[in-house]
Design a protein around this motif. Structure first.
Motif, PDB file in Angstrom:
ATOM      1  N   HIS A  24       0.822  -1.213   0.000  1.00  0.00           N
ATOM      2  CA  HIS A  24       0.000   0.000   0.000  1.00  0.00           C
ATOM      3  C   HIS A  24       0.857   1.265   0.000  1.00  0.00           C
ATOM      4  N   LEU A  25       2.079   1.171   0.518  1.00  0.00           N
ATOM      5  CA  LEU A  25       2.943   2.351   0.573  1.00  0.00           C
ATOM      6  C   LEU A  25       3.200   2.938  -0.818  1.00  0.00           C
ATOM      7  N   LYS A  26       3.169   2.094  -1.840  1.00  0.00           N
ATOM      8  CA  LYS A  26       3.414   2.581  -3.203  1.00  0.00           C
ATOM      9  C   LYS A  26       2.450   3.692  -3.579  1.00  0.00           C
ATOM     10  N   SER A  27       1.214   3.564  -3.122  1.00  0.00           N
ATOM     11  CA  SER A  27       0.206   4.579  -3.459  1.00  0.00           C
ATOM     12  C   SER A  27       0.407   5.868  -2.674  1.00  0.00           C
ATOM     13  N   ASN A 141       4.649   9.829   3.989  1.00  0.00           N
ATOM     14  CA  ASN A 141       3.524   9.109   4.569  1.00  0.00           C
ATOM     15  C   ASN A 141       3.843   7.627   4.738  1.00  0.00           C
ATOM     16  N   ALA A 142       3.881   7.160   5.991  1.00  0.00           N
ATOM     17  CA  ALA A 142       4.155   5.753   6.290  1.00  0.00           C
ATOM     18  C   ALA A 142       2.933   5.131   6.960  1.00  0.00           C
ATOM     19  N   TYR A 143       1.756   5.480   6.461  1.00  0.00           N
ATOM     20  CA  TYR A 143       0.508   5.020   7.078  1.00  0.00           C
ATOM     21  C   TYR A 143       0.348   3.502   6.983  1.00  0.00           C
ATOM     22  N   VAL A 144      -0.050   2.900   8.096  1.00  0.00           N
ATOM     23  CA  VAL A 144      -0.432   1.486   8.102  1.00  0.00           C
ATOM     24  C   VAL A 144      -1.785   1.358   8.788  1.00  0.00           C
ATOM     25  N   GLU A 145      -2.558   0.418   8.304  1.00  0.00           N
ATOM     26  CA  GLU A 145      -3.909   0.242   8.853  1.00  0.00           C
ATOM     27  C   GLU A 145      -3.882  -0.384  10.236  1.00  0.00           C
ATOM     28  N   LYS A 146      -2.993  -1.367  10.422  1.00  0.00           N
ATOM     29  CA  LYS A 146      -2.922  -2.031  11.721  1.00  0.00           C
ATOM     30  C   LYS A 146      -1.553  -2.669  11.903  1.00  0.00           C
ATOM     31  N   ALA A 161       7.140  -0.373   7.827  1.00  0.00           N
ATOM     32  CA  ALA A 161       6.809   0.674   6.852  1.00  0.00           C
ATOM     33  C   ALA A 161       7.812   1.826   6.927  1.00  0.00           C
ATOM     34  N   GLN A 162       8.188   2.210   8.144  1.00  0.00           N
ATOM     35  CA  GLN A 162       9.182   3.282   8.307  1.00  0.00           C
ATOM     36  C   GLN A 162      10.504   2.901   7.647  1.00  0.00           C
ATOM     37  N   LEU A 163      10.904   1.649   7.858  1.00  0.00           N
ATOM     38  CA  LEU A 163      12.159   1.161   7.290  1.00  0.00           C
ATOM     39  C   LEU A 163      12.116   1.179   5.764  1.00  0.00           C
ATOM     40  N   VAL A 164      11.000   0.773   5.207  1.00  0.00           N
ATOM     41  CA  VAL A 164      10.862   0.743   3.745  1.00  0.00           C
ATOM     42  C   VAL A 164      10.900   2.151   3.170  1.00  0.00           C
ATOM     43  N   ILE A 165      10.237   3.088   3.824  1.00  0.00           N
ATOM     44  CA  ILE A 165      10.286   4.480   3.368  1.00  0.00           C
ATOM     45  C   ILE A 165      11.726   4.999   3.417  1.00  0.00           C
ATOM     46  N   ASP A 167      14.463   3.181   3.172  1.00  0.00           N
ATOM     47  CA  ASP A 167      15.201   2.542   2.083  1.00  0.00           C
ATOM     48  C   ASP A 167      14.894   3.215   0.750  1.00  0.00           C
ATOM     49  N   ALA A 168      13.621   3.525   0.523  1.00  0.00           N
ATOM     50  CA  ALA A 168      13.228   4.192  -0.723  1.00  0.00           C
ATOM     51  C   ALA A 168      13.919   5.545  -0.835  1.00  0.00           C
ATOM     52  N   LEU A 169      13.976   6.264   0.270  1.00  0.00           N
ATOM     53  CA  LEU A 169      14.649   7.565   0.310  1.00  0.00           C
ATOM     54  C   LEU A 169      16.132   7.413  -0.032  1.00  0.00           C
ATOM     55  N   ALA A 170      16.786   6.445   0.600  1.00  0.00           N
ATOM     56  CA  ALA A 170      18.226   6.240   0.391  1.00  0.00           C
ATOM     57  C   ALA A 170      18.544   5.854  -1.046  1.00  0.00           C
ATOM     58  N   ILE A 171      17.749   4.973  -1.624  1.00  0.00           N
ATOM     59  CA  ILE A 171      18.023   4.511  -2.981  1.00  0.00           C
ATOM     60  C   ILE A 171      17.723   5.592  -4.010  1.00  0.00           C
ATOM     61  N   CYS A 172      16.720   6.414  -3.759  1.00  0.00           N
ATOM     62  CA  CYS A 172      16.463   7.553  -4.645  1.00  0.00           C
ATOM     63  C   CYS A 172      17.655   8.508  -4.642  1.00  0.00           C
ATOM     64  N   LEU A 173      18.199   8.758  -3.466  1.00  0.00           N
ATOM     65  CA  LEU A 173      19.381   9.627  -3.356  1.00  0.00           C
ATOM     66  C   LEU A 173      20.594   8.981  -4.029  1.00  0.00           C
ATOM     67  N   LEU A 174      20.730   7.668  -3.853  1.00  0.00           N
ATOM     68  CA  LEU A 174      21.817   6.941  -4.507  1.00  0.00           C
ATOM     69  C   LEU A 174      21.755   7.134  -6.025  1.00  0.00           C
ATOM     70  N   ASN A 175      20.566   7.005  -6.577  1.00  0.00           N
ATOM     71  CA  ASN A 175      20.403   7.157  -8.028  1.00  0.00           C
ATOM     72  C   ASN A 175      20.715   8.579  -8.480  1.00  0.00           C
ATOM     73  N   LEU A 176      20.274   9.566  -7.722  1.00  0.00           N
ATOM     74  CA  LEU A 176      20.552  10.961  -8.086  1.00  0.00           C
ATOM     75  C   LEU A 176      22.048  11.244  -8.056  1.00  0.00           C
ATOM     76  N   ARG A 177      22.760  10.603  -7.142  1.00  0.00           N
ATOM     77  CA  ARG A 177      24.204  10.826  -7.022  1.00  0.00           C
ATOM     78  C   ARG A 177      25.004  10.030  -8.049  1.00  0.00           C
ATOM     79  N   GLY A 178      24.360   9.119  -8.754  1.00  0.00           N
ATOM     80  CA  GLY A 178      25.094   8.276  -9.676  1.00  0.00           C
ATOM     81  C   GLY A 178      26.070   7.383  -8.938  1.00  0.00           C
ATOM     82  N   PHE A 179      25.671   6.944  -7.763  1.00  0.00           N
ATOM     83  CA  PHE A 179      26.520   6.153  -6.866  1.00  0.00           C
ATOM     84  C   PHE A 179      26.757   4.777  -7.472  1.00  0.00           C
TER      85      PHE A 179
END
Length: 321
Positions: A24-27, A141-146, A161-165, A167-179
């Motif tokens: 659901h986090l994808k949405s 937004n790291a909303y979870v229903e339960k 969910a927090q961890l996944v968000i 990770d998504a943040l870190a990998i997006c930054l990695l891509n922007l840096r051309g790491f």
């Protein structure tokens, strides 16, 4: 239902609850997420990540991931922050605060103090309407229903969910840096992972003995060379260049083929055009060649000339395999 079946059923339910929440986090990934990533990327400071309780533990993992992928990050415990550790934050740093509810007592005290400065505040929270959500410049937004906990109390799904968000943040930054993998190796020099990324063939082969004979060498001389150098093979060399290889296997095949080995030379029993690798190649590439060809050693070349041998046992010893 037996205990065995009950345990498996509970485990599967936990995985189903958490996997559904992660899906659901994808949405929930929106323009605000993109803006937060771009702000961090363009900032000249570090990322300071704070939280309390289980969120603090997640924060430390996200800090580790950011640091290892090219984004300098520091953990600051929310409780310690209000007792002196606010001095951790420098003028150009970006602050990320992690909290499921966004309304815990420590967060309520901390947020106004963070807002007193000029630093941008990013929230990772399940509650956009919380004090943290309302006061932050960006909300991830790291909303979870339960929670996966049957009492809906123990932080389980929410911390995942927090961890996944993060990770998504870190990998997006990695891509922007051309790491790249070379950059990654700079931050991971230890252990098997680091060795796969930086260890080169010459780093290993240079420590080995260098078995070699010429093509006219008597087969007994070949056997002695293989035995003394203890690498299971010897290169056959002419004018510094490899013309063949004789392995333990070649010796066994020779003994099966010939009743009389008198007069046989290295050139008679060698394997021509043997597999080889450049000394500057990565050790992990040597491993792939050995696995693909079902061999235990590779001859090493440098500037077109024979430079030594790398053995499968060397790679095992270094933890490459």
């Amino acid at each position: 239902m037996s205990n065995n079946e009950a345990i498996k059923a509970v485990a599967k339910e936990v995985i189903e609850i958490e996997s559904s929440a992660i899906s659901h986090l994808k949405s929930l990934i929106d323009d605000e997420f993109s803006s937060a990533v771009e702000y961090i990327f363009n900032s000249n400071g570090r990322v300071i990540i704070t939280g309390i309780g289980k969120s603090a533990i997640i924060a430390t993992k996200i800090v580790a991931t950011l640091n290892s992928t090219g984004t300098p990050a520091v953990f600051m415990h929310a409780a310690d922050a209000i007792h002196g550790d606010l001095g951790t934050i420098q003028k150009e740093d970006v602050v990320i605060c992690i909290s499921k509810s966004g309304n815990t007592p420590e967060i309520k005290v901390l947020v106004p103090l963070l807002k007193n400065g000029t630093n941008k505040l990013i929230a990772i929270t399940s509650n956009r309407d919380s004090i943290l959500g309302q006061q932050s410049d960006f909300v991830l937004n790291a909303y979870v229903e339960k929670e996966a906990c049957p009492n809906n109390l123990a932080p389980t799904t929410s911390t995942t969910a927090q961890l996944v968000i993060g990770d998504a943040l870190a990998i997006c930054l990695l891509n922007l840096r051309g790491f790249t993998s070379k950059d990654f190796a700079k931050y991971h020099p230890g252990g098997a992972l680091g060795k796969k990324l930086y260890l080169r063939v010459r780093d290993i082969s240079s420590a080995n003995m260098k078995p070699q004979v010429n093509s006219g060498a008597d087969v007994r001389e070949v056997i002695v060379e293989i035995s003394e150098k203890m690498l299971g093979a010897t290169a056959v060399i002419e004018e510094g260049r490899i013309v063949g290889v004789v392995t333990d296997g070649d010796i066994r095949r020779m003994l099966n083929r010939y009743d009389n080995i008198n007069g046989l030379t290295a050139g008679d029993i060698m394997s021509k055009n043997p597999k080889s690798i450049n000394a500057d190649a990565m050790a992990v590439d040597a491993m792939e060649i050995m696995e693909k060809n079902s061999i235990s050693q590779l001859l090493v070349e440098e500037d077109g000339e024979y430079a030594g041998v790398i053995h499968l046992h060397d790679l095992i010893k270094e933890g490459i395999i």
